[in-house]
Design a protein around this motif. Structure first.
Motif, short mmCIF file in Angstrom:
data_model
loop_
_atom_site.label_atom_id
_atom_site.label_comp_id
_atom_site.label_asym_id
_atom_site.label_seq_id
_atom_site.Cartn_x
_atom_site.Cartn_y
_atom_site.Cartn_z
N PRO A 41 0.81 -1.21 0.00
CA PRO A 41 0.00 0.00 0.00
C PRO A 41 0.85 1.27 0.00
O PRO A 41 0.52 2.25 -0.69
CB PRO A 41 -0.83 -0.11 1.28
N GLU A 42 1.94 1.26 0.75
CA GLU A 42 2.82 2.43 0.82
C GLU A 42 3.49 2.72 -0.51
O GLU A 42 3.77 3.88 -0.84
CB GLU A 42 3.87 2.25 1.92
N GLN A 43 3.81 1.70 -1.28
CA GLN A 43 4.41 1.88 -2.60
C GLN A 43 3.38 2.31 -3.64
O GLN A 43 3.66 3.11 -4.51
CB GLN A 43 5.08 0.58 -3.06
N LEU A 84 -0.92 5.82 -7.33
CA LEU A 84 -2.37 5.93 -7.53
C LEU A 84 -2.82 7.38 -7.40
O LEU A 84 -3.60 7.88 -8.22
CB LEU A 84 -3.11 5.05 -6.54
N TYR A 85 -2.31 8.07 -6.40
CA TYR A 85 -2.66 9.47 -6.19
C TYR A 85 -2.31 10.31 -7.41
O TYR A 85 -3.13 11.09 -7.90
CB TYR A 85 -1.95 9.99 -4.93
N VAL A 94 -4.68 9.39 -10.37
CA VAL A 94 -6.03 9.92 -10.21
C VAL A 94 -6.05 11.43 -10.41
O VAL A 94 -6.96 11.97 -11.04
CB VAL A 94 -6.63 9.52 -8.84
N GLN A 95 -5.04 12.11 -9.89
CA GLN A 95 -4.95 13.55 -10.13
C GLN A 95 -4.84 13.85 -11.62
O GLN A 95 -5.52 14.75 -12.13
CB GLN A 95 -3.74 14.15 -9.41
N ARG A 96 -4.01 13.12 -12.31
CA ARG A 96 -3.84 13.34 -13.76
C ARG A 96 -5.14 13.04 -14.50
O ARG A 96 -5.51 13.77 -15.43
CB ARG A 96 -2.69 12.49 -14.30
N LEU A 97 -5.83 11.99 -14.10
CA LEU A 97 -7.11 11.67 -14.70
C LEU A 97 -8.09 12.83 -14.50
O LEU A 97 -8.82 13.21 -15.42
CB LEU A 97 -7.68 10.38 -14.10
#
Length: 64
Positions: free
Chosen positions: A11-13, A18-19, A22-25
């Motif tokens: 999860p830490e990797q 993912l963040y 999602v921001q780019r999306l």
């Protein structure tokens, strides 16, 4: 991290990747969503679960 690394990512990797994705999306808007949509099957329970968690986060949930 490459896409080949995702299956074994902790999860830490995975979280910063993912963040950023999602921001780019979000920046790409509908064009980005249209590109992702064909990748998601109607019965993709894992995607639905992940999207649900992202929705909770976006609503201000899951904060320690």
């Amino acid at each position: 991290m490459t896409t080949a690394d995702i299956d074994n990512a902790t999860p830490e990797q995975l979280a910063p990747v993912l963040y950023a994705a999602v921001q780019r999306l979000g920046q790409l808007g509908r064009e980005g969503a249209v590109a992702v949509a064909p990748l998601v099957g109607d019965d993709d329970a894992d995607f639905d679960e992940g999207a649900s968690w992202i929705e909770d986060i976006a609503a201000g949930g899951l904060r320690d």
